[in-house]
Design a protein around this motif. Sequence first.
Motif, PDB file in Angstrom:
ATOM      1  N   ASN A 122      51.305  64.810  32.553  1.00 23.69           N
ATOM      2  CA  ASN A 122      50.534  63.744  33.201  1.00 23.69           C
ATOM      3  C   ASN A 122      50.072  64.210  34.577  1.00 23.69           C
ATOM      4  OD1 ASN A 122      51.914  62.550  31.085  1.00 23.69           O
ATOM      5  ND2 ASN A 122      52.476  60.722  32.207  1.00 23.69           N
ATOM      6  N   LEU A 123      48.840  63.873  34.920  1.00 23.84           N
ATOM      7  CA  LEU A 123      48.315  64.102  36.266  1.00 23.84           C
ATOM      8  C   LEU A 123      48.044  62.748  36.902  1.00 23.84           C
ATOM      9  CD1 LEU A 123      45.666  66.878  35.527  1.00 23.84           C
ATOM     10  CD2 LEU A 123      48.073  67.149  36.159  1.00 23.84           C
ATOM     11  N   TYR A 124      48.279  62.642  38.207  1.00 24.30           N
ATOM     12  CA  TYR A 124      48.087  61.373  38.916  1.00 24.30           C
ATOM     13  C   TYR A 124      47.275  61.576  40.187  1.00 24.30           C
ATOM     14  CZ  TYR A 124      51.730  59.738  35.827  1.00 24.30           C
ATOM     15  OH  TYR A 124      52.450  59.417  34.720  1.00 24.30           O
ATOM     16  N   ALA A 125      46.531  60.555  40.554  1.00 22.55           N
ATOM     17  CA  ALA A 125      45.789  60.531  41.815  1.00 22.55           C
ATOM     18  C   ALA A 125      45.950  59.144  42.423  1.00 22.55           C
ATOM     19  CB  ALA A 125      44.311  60.825  41.576  1.00 22.55           C
ATOM     20  N   CYS A 126      46.249  59.089  43.713  1.00 18.26           N
ATOM     21  CA  CYS A 126      46.351  57.834  44.443  1.00 18.26           C
ATOM     22  C   CYS A 126      45.182  57.801  45.429  1.00 18.26           C
ATOM     23  CB  CYS A 126      47.687  57.744  45.170  1.00 18.26           C
ATOM     24  SG  CYS A 126      47.959  56.150  45.940  1.00 18.26           S
ATOM     25  N   ILE A 127      44.298  56.820  45.289  1.00 16.78           N
ATOM     26  CA  ILE A 127      43.020  56.819  45.990  1.00 16.78           C
ATOM     27  C   ILE A 127      42.819  55.511  46.749  1.00 16.78           C
ATOM     28  CG2 ILE A 127      40.521  56.958  45.653  1.00 16.78           C
ATOM     29  CD1 ILE A 127      41.252  58.379  42.932  1.00 16.78           C
ATOM     30  N   ALA A 128      42.467  55.609  48.014  1.00 17.10           N
ATOM     31  CA  ALA A 128      42.135  54.414  48.798  1.00 17.10           C
ATOM     32  C   ALA A 128      40.768  53.901  48.363  1.00 17.10           C
ATOM     33  CB  ALA A 128      42.124  54.745  50.282  1.00 17.10           C
TER      34      ALA A 128
END
Length: 82
Positions: free
Chosen positions: A12-18
């Motif tokens: 799994n790849l994750y990105a946390c984006i404003a």
Amino acid sequence: MEARLRVMGILNLYACIACPAGEEDPYLDWNSAEFHRHPGFRQAGVFQNCGCKFGRWYNMVWMEKIIGEHRPQQPPVRFPDA
């Protein structure tokens, strides 16, 4: 990078984006989230009004991309020799 992570056994790849919490914002837009959608990330969740900057409240969007098969007997992650 995805290919190397896949070989290592990362699934799994994750990105946390404003992102803006509502209307159009002069400091922040949805470009980063759109950038991540193109290679196959999808929105997994939203943290509402969790960051304040420039006197405004912002959301954080979590995005994910599944790059491997989740198996019942999953082998451990393999780290390449340094």
